[in-house]
Design a protein around this motif. Structure first.
Motif, PDB file in Angstrom:
ATOM      1  N   ASP A  78       0.837  -1.192   0.000  1.00 53.37           N
ATOM      2  CA  ASP A  78       0.000   0.000   0.000  1.00 53.37           C
ATOM      3  C   ASP A  78       0.878   1.251   0.000  1.00 53.37           C
ATOM      4  O   ASP A  78       1.700   1.451   0.898  1.00 53.37           O
ATOM      5  CB  ASP A  78      -0.912  -0.003   1.228  1.00 53.37           C
ATOM      6  N   GLU A  79       0.710   2.094  -0.996  1.00 54.13           N
ATOM      7  CA  GLU A  79       1.576   3.262  -1.144  1.00 54.13           C
ATOM      8  C   GLU A  79       1.447   4.221   0.032  1.00 54.13           C
ATOM      9  O   GLU A  79       2.451   4.760   0.519  1.00 54.13           O
ATOM     10  CB  GLU A  79       1.233   3.991  -2.446  1.00 54.13           C
ATOM     11  N   GLU A  80       0.230   4.424   0.506  1.00 50.23           N
ATOM     12  CA  GLU A  80       0.022   5.321   1.628  1.00 50.23           C
ATOM     13  C   GLU A  80       0.695   4.793   2.889  1.00 50.23           C
ATOM     14  O   GLU A  80       1.340   5.549   3.621  1.00 50.23           O
ATOM     15  CB  GLU A  80      -1.476   5.515   1.874  1.00 50.23           C
ATOM     16  N   GLN A  81       0.566   3.498   3.138  1.00 49.86           N
ATOM     17  CA  GLN A  81       1.211   2.899   4.312  1.00 49.86           C
ATOM     18  C   GLN A  81       2.724   2.907   4.169  1.00 49.86           C
ATOM     19  O   GLN A  81       3.452   3.095   5.154  1.00 49.86           O
ATOM     20  CB  GLN A  81       0.702   1.469   4.510  1.00 49.86           C
ATOM     21  N   ARG A  82       3.211   2.730   2.960  1.00 46.56           N
ATOM     22  CA  ARG A  82       4.664   2.756   2.728  1.00 46.56           C
ATOM     23  C   ARG A  82       5.217   4.156   3.002  1.00 46.56           C
ATOM     24  O   ARG A  82       6.257   4.305   3.657  1.00 46.56           O
ATOM     25  CB  ARG A  82       4.968   2.315   1.301  1.00 46.56           C
ATOM     26  N   ASP A  83       4.534   5.171   2.496  1.00 41.84           N
ATOM     27  CA  ASP A  83       4.984   6.541   2.741  1.00 41.84           C
ATOM     28  C   ASP A  83       4.966   6.864   4.232  1.00 41.84           C
ATOM     29  O   ASP A  83       5.865   7.537   4.752  1.00 41.84           O
ATOM     30  CB  ASP A  83       4.091   7.524   1.983  1.00 41.84           C
ATOM     31  N   LYS A  84       3.946   6.379   4.931  1.00 44.24           N
ATOM     32  CA  LYS A  84       3.840   6.609   6.368  1.00 44.24           C
ATOM     33  C   LYS A  84       4.995   5.930   7.106  1.00 44.24           C
ATOM     34  O   LYS A  84       5.556   6.493   8.062  1.00 44.24           O
ATOM     35  CB  LYS A  84       2.506   6.082   6.885  1.00 44.24           C
TER      36      LYS A  84
END
Length: 282
Positions: A78-84
């Motif tokens: 998940d891109e959002e979780q990775r960025d977080k």
């Protein structure tokens, strides 16, 4: 016409001036017995520390370094979780000029890894004690609490001091990545203690680091065997002027048969600490 003998206001002023000139000495000297340059003079106050601010803690470690220290972070789907995960989580603090920190945690198929970076700026509230001296005392307590073993075959290993490095009050930017280690993080090791790694003859026990900042040390602790996988925690701490930096790097394999590699984790933590020290000095 009768002439006034004195003016009340002028007499009071004259009395005050005379009292200031003669108070306590009898010879016209000052009553505080202090001269410029002597102990007790205002000029004898201790110097403030070199650092007045602290860096933004979640921005001091580059994404490339996080890739090396936290295997699996780049594979988060998940891109959002990775960025977080890359951004980290700042610790709660009420004075970002005095203490800041950031945490990262990543779970992968092979291990769970934690990284914590902490900066603390020491300020002395005693005018006779400098900020650097206060930081030195606090760091000595932190090192004593680590209960480091005596260096093997060395009678002078307890000396934690090193040549002071140049410092600057400029904020620390992202730390460049370290060179990739020989083995992947989370792999099992045949060693059962930090000092028995078969991959190197160097002493991997907790120890003083005389090449890091003004003074530094490394601690390496492995949790005892149990029903869960062993967890290893490597701590590297150092002091530069009136700032104390602490790095905590932990890993717990996904299986009980595996054991985090001591040398590999120490190398990664020490490289990050060296880059933070260089950034502070620059």
């Amino acid at each position: 016409m009768q002439r006034k003998a004195y003016v009340p206001g002028a007499a009071a002023l004259l009395a005050a001036l005379l009292a200031g000139c003669t108070g306590g000495t009898g010879d016209g000297g000052s009553s505080d017995n202090s001269n410029p340059g002597e102990p007790g003079a205002a000029s004898a106050q201790a110097q403030p520390g070199k650092y007045r601010t602290l860096p933004e803690p979640c921005g001091v470690v580059s994404p490339a370094t996080l890739d090396l220290m936290l295997p699996g972070i780049a594979e988060i789907a998940d891109e959002e979780q990775r960025d977080k995960a890359y951004r980290g989580t700042p610790i709660l603090t009420y004075d970002t000029d005095r203490k800041v920190g950031c945490r990262w945690k990543v779970e992968s198929t092979t291990a769970t890894d934690h990284l914590y970076v902490d900066f603390e700026r020491i300020v002395s509230y005693d005018n006779t004690v400098s900020d650097d001296s206060e930081a030195e005392q606090l760091f000595a307590g932190q090192q004593a609490a680590a209960d480091l073993p005596e260096p093997a075959g060395s009678a002078s290993g307890t000396d934690a001091s090193a040549a002071p490095s140049a410092t600057s009050s400029a904020p620390v930017g992202p730390v460049p990545s370290a060179s990739p280690p020989a083995s992947a993080s989370g792999s099992s090791s045949a060693s059962s203690s930090p000092s028995s790694s078969p991959s190197s003859s160097e002493d991997l026990r907790p120890r003083v680091l005389d090449d890091l900042g003004d003074e530094g040390f490394l601690d390496d602790q492995l949790s005892p065997s149990g029903s869960t996988a062993k967890r290893r925690k490597v701590t590297v701490a150092f002091r530069t002027s009136n700032v104390i930096v602490t790095i905590e790097y932990e890993e717990q394999p996904a299986t009980t048969a595996a054991e985090p590699d001591s040398k590999e984790m120490q190398d990664k933590a020490r490289k990050l600490a060296a880059r933070l020290a260089d950034a502070l000095s620059g």
